[in-house]
Motif scaffolding. Structure first.
Motif, PDB file in Angstrom:
ATOM      1  N   TRP A  84       0.838  -1.196   0.000  1.00 44.96           N
ATOM      2  CA  TRP A  84       0.000   0.000   0.000  1.00 44.96           C
ATOM      3  C   TRP A  84       0.875   1.249   0.000  1.00 44.96           C
ATOM      4  O   TRP A  84       1.982   1.228   0.531  1.00 44.96           O
ATOM      5  N   THR A  85       0.360   2.315  -0.566  1.00 45.16           N
ATOM      6  CA  THR A  85       1.087   3.577  -0.580  1.00 45.16           C
ATOM      7  C   THR A  85       0.130   4.744  -0.405  1.00 45.16           C
ATOM      8  O   THR A  85      -1.085   4.602  -0.629  1.00 45.16           O
ATOM      9  N   ILE A  86       0.646   5.889   0.008  1.00 55.69           N
ATOM     10  CA  ILE A  86      -0.172   7.082   0.208  1.00 55.69           C
ATOM     11  C   ILE A  86      -0.736   7.549  -1.129  1.00 55.69           C
ATOM     12  O   ILE A  86      -0.013   7.646  -2.123  1.00 55.69           O
ATOM     13  N   GLN A  87      -2.012   7.846  -1.143  1.00 55.06           N
ATOM     14  CA  GLN A  87      -2.664   8.316  -2.359  1.00 55.06           C
ATOM     15  C   GLN A  87      -2.457   9.813  -2.513  1.00 55.06           C
ATOM     16  O   GLN A  87      -2.750  10.591  -1.617  1.00 55.06           O
ATOM     17  N   ASN A  88      -1.936  10.216  -3.641  1.00 56.97           N
ATOM     18  CA  ASN A  88      -1.681  11.640  -3.888  1.00 56.97           C
ATOM     19  C   ASN A  88      -2.975  12.348  -4.243  1.00 56.97           C
ATOM     20  O   ASN A  88      -3.866  11.758  -4.853  1.00 56.97           O
TER      21      ASN A  88
END
Length: 277
Positions: A273-277
């Motif tokens: 998972w990664t931070i959504q821009n």
């Protein structure tokens, strides 16, 4: 500790206090022309938090109400109010939290369904993740269930990222563990990452293994493997090119215990998972 009053209409509540203390709540008194209390609205109810030493006086007045609307008033504790209506979780809240109330971090919001993470997992992870990640929506950037089992695909899906990532693994023994990396995974000749990187495990209880400071072997990405933590006889977390075989050993970088049920494990499911821009 304060006490909360549930009422039907805030105007009726104001009338009550005018009757109670007309010398304070009068139009001619500019300093206190309206109640000095903070009100929160939740599920069509309103709450007024007052000091404990006022309870006896208000309770007496409630037994002899000024008007019929007083029948809608109820004395309850702040904790009871929270249990009933999640008083302290509303984003539109206007009530000041009691000073002895612990602050609750925002639980990360996932833009996709996760096979591995639930709210309890997210709450524990949020406490350990850096503040710069709080308040963001997390999006699924890679999943073995969707993308198959390929480290090359994992790298390719992160090629344009420049933000932290969360790796979550479930092994064949149903144990869930993983790593938070300050940097997206990529192939590199040298180790990369910062001291924000940590390892974690959820079985049997949540445990985070933060940077020990002994070395900076945070993440090392190769075409044939992904390595997190090192400097000793093994890696804190290691995955092969097929994201099928893995291992977890104690390492100086994080002073962790093996994350998996066995030091060498087989991956059942994997998500990043990664931070959504």
């Amino acid at each position: 500790m304060g006490v909360a009053y549930s009422v039907g209409e805030v105007d009726h509540l104001y009338t009550f206090f005018v009757q109670w203390s007309p010398d304070i709540y009068t139009k001619n008194n500019k300093k206190h022309c309206k109640p000095r209390y903070l009100i929160r609205k939740k599920h069509q109810n309103r709450y007024l938090v007052v000091e404990k030493d006022k309870v006896a006086v208000i309770d007496k007045l409630l037994k002899h109400p000024v008007n019929h609307s007083a029948k809608n008033w109820e004395i309850i504790t702040v904790n009871d109010a929270k249990r009933r209506l999640s008083l302290c979780s509303s984003e539109d809240s206007e009530v000041e939290e009691p000073q002895d109330q612990e602050e609750v971090e925002d639980v990360p919001i996932l833009s996709n369904h996760s096979k591995l993470l639930d709210d309890h997992h997210l709450e524990n992870l949020c406490v350990n993740m850096p503040a710069r990640t709080h308040g963001h929506t997390w999006q699924l950037v890679y999943s073995t269930a969707v993308n198959g089992s390929s480290l090359r695909t994992l790298y390719r899906n992160m090629a344009d990222l420049d933000c932290p990532v969360l790796l979550v693994i479930k092994d064949m023994q149903q144990k869930v563990f993983g790593a938070f990396s300050s940097d997206p995974f990529r192939v590199s000749k040298y180790c990369y990452g910062t001291g924000e990187t940590f390892l974690f495990s959820f079985s049997p209880d949540f445990k985070a293994y933060k940077w020990s400071g002994e070395n900076s072997y945070f993440v090392s990405g190769h075409r044939e493997s992904l390595q997190i933590g090192g400097g000793g006889g093994g890696f804190g977390l290691w995955l092969d090119a097929d994201l099928y075989h893995g291992s977890s050993y104690s390492c100086p970088t994080f002073h962790n215990v093996p994350l998996s049920t066995q030091q060498d494990f087989i991956v059942q499911d994997l998500e990043v998972w990664t931070i959504q821009n």
